[in-house]
Motif scaffolding. Sequence first.
Motif, PDB file in Angstrom:
ATOM      1  N   LEU A  47      96.008  11.675  53.526  1.00  0.00           N
ATOM      2  CA  LEU A  47      95.399  10.340  53.599  1.00  0.00           C
ATOM      3  C   LEU A  47      94.292  10.249  54.647  1.00  0.00           C
ATOM      4  N   LEU A  48      94.548  10.792  55.834  1.00  0.00           N
ATOM      5  CA  LEU A  48      93.574  10.624  56.913  1.00  0.00           C
ATOM      6  C   LEU A  48      92.273  11.355  56.639  1.00  0.00           C
ATOM      7  N   GLY A  49      92.363  12.429  55.843  1.00  0.00           N
ATOM      8  CA  GLY A  49      91.156  13.167  55.484  1.00  0.00           C
ATOM      9  C   GLY A  49      90.158  12.302  54.722  1.00  0.00           C
ATOM     10  N   LEU A  50      90.617  11.200  54.128  1.00  0.00           N
ATOM     11  CA  LEU A  50      89.710  10.303  53.399  1.00  0.00           C
ATOM     12  C   LEU A  50      88.793   9.537  54.342  1.00  0.00           C
ATOM     13  N   PHE A  51      89.214   9.423  55.612  1.00  0.00           N
ATOM     14  CA  PHE A  51      88.439   8.636  56.581  1.00  0.00           C
ATOM     15  C   PHE A  51      87.922   9.479  57.740  1.00  0.00           C
ATOM     16  N   SER A  52      88.427  10.717  57.856  1.00  0.00           N
ATOM     17  CA  SER A  52      88.123  11.539  59.024  1.00  0.00           C
ATOM     18  C   SER A  52      87.495  12.853  58.589  1.00  0.00           C
ATOM     19  N   LYS A  53      86.835  13.526  59.537  1.00  0.00           N
ATOM     20  CA  LYS A  53      86.336  14.869  59.265  1.00  0.00           C
ATOM     21  C   LYS A  53      87.489  15.841  59.427  1.00  0.00           C
ATOM     22  N   GLY A  54      87.736  16.683  58.471  1.00  0.00           N
ATOM     23  CA  GLY A  54      88.827  17.654  58.562  1.00  0.00           C
ATOM     24  C   GLY A  54      90.154  17.021  58.221  1.00  0.00           C
ATOM     25  N   ASP A  55      91.152  17.874  58.036  1.00  0.00           N
ATOM     26  CA  ASP A  55      92.482  17.382  57.687  1.00  0.00           C
ATOM     27  C   ASP A  55      93.234  16.938  58.934  1.00  0.00           C
ATOM     28  N   ILE A  56      93.928  15.813  58.843  1.00  0.00           N
ATOM     29  CA  ILE A  56      94.767  15.344  59.945  1.00  0.00           C
ATOM     30  C   ILE A  56      96.129  14.988  59.370  1.00  0.00           C
ATOM     31  N   PRO A  57      97.135  15.818  59.648  1.00  0.00           N
ATOM     32  CA  PRO A  57      98.467  15.515  59.121  1.00  0.00           C
ATOM     33  C   PRO A  57      99.054  14.278  59.802  1.00  0.00           C
ATOM     34  N   ALA A  58      99.962  13.593  59.110  1.00  0.00           N
ATOM     35  CA  ALA A  58     100.553  12.375  59.677  1.00  0.00           C
ATOM     36  C   ALA A  58     101.871  12.062  58.984  1.00  0.00           C
ATOM     37  N   VAL A  59     102.729  11.368  59.730  1.00  0.00           N
ATOM     38  CA  VAL A  59     104.038  11.000  59.198  1.00  0.00           C
ATOM     39  C   VAL A  59     104.444   9.672  59.825  1.00  0.00           C
ATOM     40  N   GLY A  60     105.216   8.865  59.071  1.00  0.00           N
ATOM     41  CA  GLY A  60     105.595   7.573  59.630  1.00  0.00           C
ATOM     42  C   GLY A  60     106.768   6.942  58.916  1.00  0.00           C
ATOM     43  N   ILE A  61     107.239   5.838  59.501  1.00  0.00           N
ATOM     44  CA  ILE A  61     108.332   5.086  58.897  1.00  0.00           C
ATOM     45  C   ILE A  61     108.093   3.603  59.134  1.00  0.00           C
ATOM     46  N   SER A  62     108.547   2.799  58.206  1.00  0.00           N
ATOM     47  CA  SER A  62     108.232   1.377  58.235  1.00  0.00           C
ATOM     48  C   SER A  62     109.497   0.556  57.959  1.00  0.00           C
ATOM     49  N   LEU A  63     109.742  -0.404  58.849  1.00  0.00           N
ATOM     50  CA  LEU A  63     110.889  -1.305  58.677  1.00  0.00           C
ATOM     51  C   LEU A  63     110.377  -2.661  58.203  1.00  0.00           C
ATOM     52  N   GLY A  64     110.955  -3.172  57.130  1.00  0.00           N
ATOM     53  CA  GLY A  64     110.601  -4.514  56.663  1.00  0.00           C
ATOM     54  C   GLY A  64     111.554  -5.523  57.270  1.00  0.00           C
ATOM     55  N   VAL A  65     111.096  -6.176  58.331  1.00  0.00           N
ATOM     56  CA  VAL A  65     112.020  -6.985  59.129  1.00  0.00           C
ATOM     57  C   VAL A  65     112.482  -8.234  58.368  1.00  0.00           C
ATOM     58  N   ASP A  66     111.639  -8.778  57.498  1.00  0.00           N
ATOM     59  CA  ASP A  66     112.031  -9.984  56.761  1.00  0.00           C
ATOM     60  C   ASP A  66     113.093  -9.678  55.711  1.00  0.00           C
ATOM     61  N   ARG A  67     112.951  -8.530  55.026  1.00  0.00           N
ATOM     62  CA  ARG A  67     113.983  -8.109  54.081  1.00  0.00           C
ATOM     63  C   ARG A  67     115.282  -7.865  54.819  1.00  0.00           C
ATOM     64  N   LEU A  68     115.179  -7.142  55.947  1.00  0.00           N
ATOM     65  CA  LEU A  68     116.392  -6.829  56.696  1.00  0.00           C
ATOM     66  C   LEU A  68     117.079  -8.107  57.160  1.00  0.00           C
ATOM     67  N   LEU A  69     116.289  -9.033  57.690  1.00  0.00           N
ATOM     68  CA  LEU A  69     116.862 -10.301  58.166  1.00  0.00           C
ATOM     69  C   LEU A  69     117.530 -11.043  57.010  1.00  0.00           C
ATOM     70  N   ALA A  70     116.860 -11.088  55.856  1.00  0.00           N
ATOM     71  CA  ALA A  70     117.447 -11.731  54.678  1.00  0.00           C
ATOM     72  C   ALA A  70     118.766 -11.046  54.313  1.00  0.00           C
ATOM     73  N   GLY A  71     118.813  -9.724  54.419  1.00  0.00           N
ATOM     74  CA  GLY A  71     120.029  -8.982  54.130  1.00  0.00           C
ATOM     75  C   GLY A  71     121.139  -9.298  55.119  1.00  0.00           C
ATOM     76  N   LEU A  72     120.789  -9.311  56.395  1.00  0.00           N
ATOM     77  CA  LEU A  72     121.801  -9.555  57.421  1.00  0.00           C
ATOM     78  C   LEU A  72     122.348 -10.978  57.307  1.00  0.00           C
TER      79      LEU A  72
END
Lengths: 436, 436
Positions: A302-327
């Motif tokens: 993904l980052l190679g689309l905006f940057s020169k050269g390849d840039i590896p990346a990894v991430g995680i995302s919490l949906g706090v509103d879904r979680l709150l609705a669940g809790l």
Amino acid sequence: MSRVTPRVLKGFRDYLPDLMVSRERMLSVVTSVFESFGFTPLATPALEYTEILTGKYGTEGDKLLYRFEDNGGRDVSLRYDLTVPLARVVGQNANLPRPFRRYQVAPVWRAEKPARGRFREFVQCDVDIVGTGSLLADFECMQVGVSVLRELGVHDFEMRINDRRVLDGLMSRLGILDEKMKQEVLRSVDKLPKIGWDKVKVELEAKLDLSDDGYTALHTFLHGNLADVDESVVDMEIAAPGIEALNQLMTWAKSVGIHEQLVIDLSIARGLDYYTSTIYETFLGALPGFGSVMSGGRYDDLLGLFSKGDIPAVGISLGVDRLLAGLIELDLVGSEHADSDVFVTVFDEDTTEYAMQVATAFRRGGIRTRLHLEAGQKMGKQFKAAARSGAPFVVVAGPGEQEQQVVRVKDMETGEQSEVSVDQAIDFVRSKLESK
Amino acid sequence: MSRVTPRVLKGFRDYLPDLMVSRERMLSVVTSVFESFGFTPLATPALEYTEILTGKYGTEGDKLLYRFEDNGGRDVSLRYDLTVPLARVVGQNANLPRPFRRYQVAPVWRAEKPARGRFREFVQCDVDIVGTGSLLADFECMQVGVSVLRELGVHDFEMRINDRRVLDGLMSRLGILDEKMKQEVLRSVDKLPKIGWDKVKVELEAKLDLSDDGYTALHTFLHGNLADVDESVVDMEIAAPGIEALNQLMTWAKSVGIHEQLVIDLSIARGLDYYTSTIYETFLGALPGFGSVMSGGRYDDLLGLFSKGDIPAVGISLGVDRLLAGLIELDLVGSEHADSDVFVTVFDEDTTEYAMQVATAFRRGGIRTRLHLEAGQKMGKQFKAAARSGAPFVVVAGPGEQEQQVVRVKDMETGEQSEVSVDQAIDFVRSKLESK
């Protein structure tokens, strides 16, 4: 100005104070866990040039963008997630330290069909590590995710992990070699927990020309174990690095004690176009069918689309509103709270200034203090307002008290009253609050 | 996916971690002052039906809305402020306690011409008190505003207060009786600090048919004192309650020690349509011409547009992005910070798990800990990465340390090293951090 019926858009919602206090508490736990892993905050605009966002979420994703022409004729869209804006930021700031570890807590917008726990505007809490292909980074994202849920008091959950390369090996064995078709198939497979195998199969049949044996193989794979995966099921040349990564991650999970929450699940596909290897989704054990509350993966291209050269990346995302609705569904989040610790009455106009000074002193003392705003209202009414507010202490600063430069403090729980100096009252309330 | 040049929309901006840490610190001070006054949080959606928003900000304001048709054909707009959404919420929730005291911290969007400290997306921090016409509520809003700036370390500022009724008395005396024309004139007067009297006069001449004497009277009034205001200048029947309120507010300001920051200024007009009596704007002393960083007033008619019956309301709003931009210009905000307290090296693949366990223990101990992600990289390189990260302590957990179940802790400032158990290391780092 003309009258208009107050209403909120479908799929959007207000958070009134009761619920908002719970949500703010959650967010504060989330960010402090993020910071304990050395992530630093980033903010990006809600609006982006549309061309920054399109083509990363698949055709279906693109259709969910809130897209319009702004007053200057620019083609703009509200952000769909926090990952593509991060990739844009890295492209614009070549001098950021690497690995760049940032977190972002912000709303995103998707014109999706609203459903249980699914809103058109929702806050995402993301951590990402940019600039390293090390599997340690993938593991840190999983670990921070598990830590967040545990710190929030959630223990009955599974983070299901998979690797796109294993799925790619499967596709290759099934003869699905076209990149676009592969993405289409993955997007359908991604709906498995939401719509079930039968509907997924119908979707696939409309796209693919697969034999009955092919569907059987696919079904077996998606519901099977990594241990059963060999060259009869996948193209091992493609799948092997993924299989190795998944095994390594499970070993590490054991060594830091998160293996009970980490499960390899070969049906996890993640619909988004940009994932390249590890992927993960997190489900609440007590709410099957509720959908994922936390997900992510590695996106090395993904980052190679905006940057020169390849840039590896990894991430995680919490949906706090879904979680709150669940809790809330699980009764794990209550909503009662008092908005202040002390309620100061205002006896009459002549003592208004004294009451103000008293309230100011309490606030400077770090105590949440509400001043009654109707000077001279009957004391009975003022005490009723105090009771309604939920404040555990009422402070009276009337003419008698003013003359002696004291206040009367009433403990609303026990009914006890005492007449003390303002400083003593502050110490008294503070110690009572701390011991509660 | 295709390559695209990374760029951000004009008038929008990213907050990279350095600046974002300062901004988050500011927001945390702001919300804790709000809470000390007994305000509770509320959140509303970024998007509203356009009809909810239009007609409240004047014709010029309406033009600044980010307005579009959504995917379902609805006429929607991004919120322009947090006040009108609050009025909408109160209209939809008749059972909210009164007075309702809420705060909201959220971005708003205005398609304005970008300028120094002026963005098209900016975060507002608002407190409002709904359901009482008591002047005490007006005063609380001013007091909370002054307290916020003082708690942020800003002391060189003036909150200039005025009352629409005094301006209404002036309009009446000048013969400007048409409500729409009055609003037009007020909107022009509101630009005084930004564009100066000469330009304001040109704007007014295009709208009004006022004699030279009229302009002179207007100019004299706007630059004059409340003490000089009598029936020769204003229609006292209209202006008197405003004059009384302003005097009362100044008396109260003295009694809680904020009178040095509160100034009556008859030229304060506030361009928005909905204000009805008290109004205020706050200017940084060291940045004349920078514009207001905090403003508000009473708007007793706005809620009636969404609710049954009249509901008085008053509030104040801090523009945190403008303020931050101002404080940076004044060198009052620095940006250096470390993103973690401890940097854990990873000696080689065989000791990766041990290093992970050590990092996990530090994090559980409440210490912000960064794990090096390239296992087996030369130690010199890892220490260089540690130095770049700014973490004050480096922890080595290599094979020797693993064998003895200890870690080596290096204080990056003094260069001192010690070999201790993990628990001892956590205690050691914690005590060092606390004493810093």
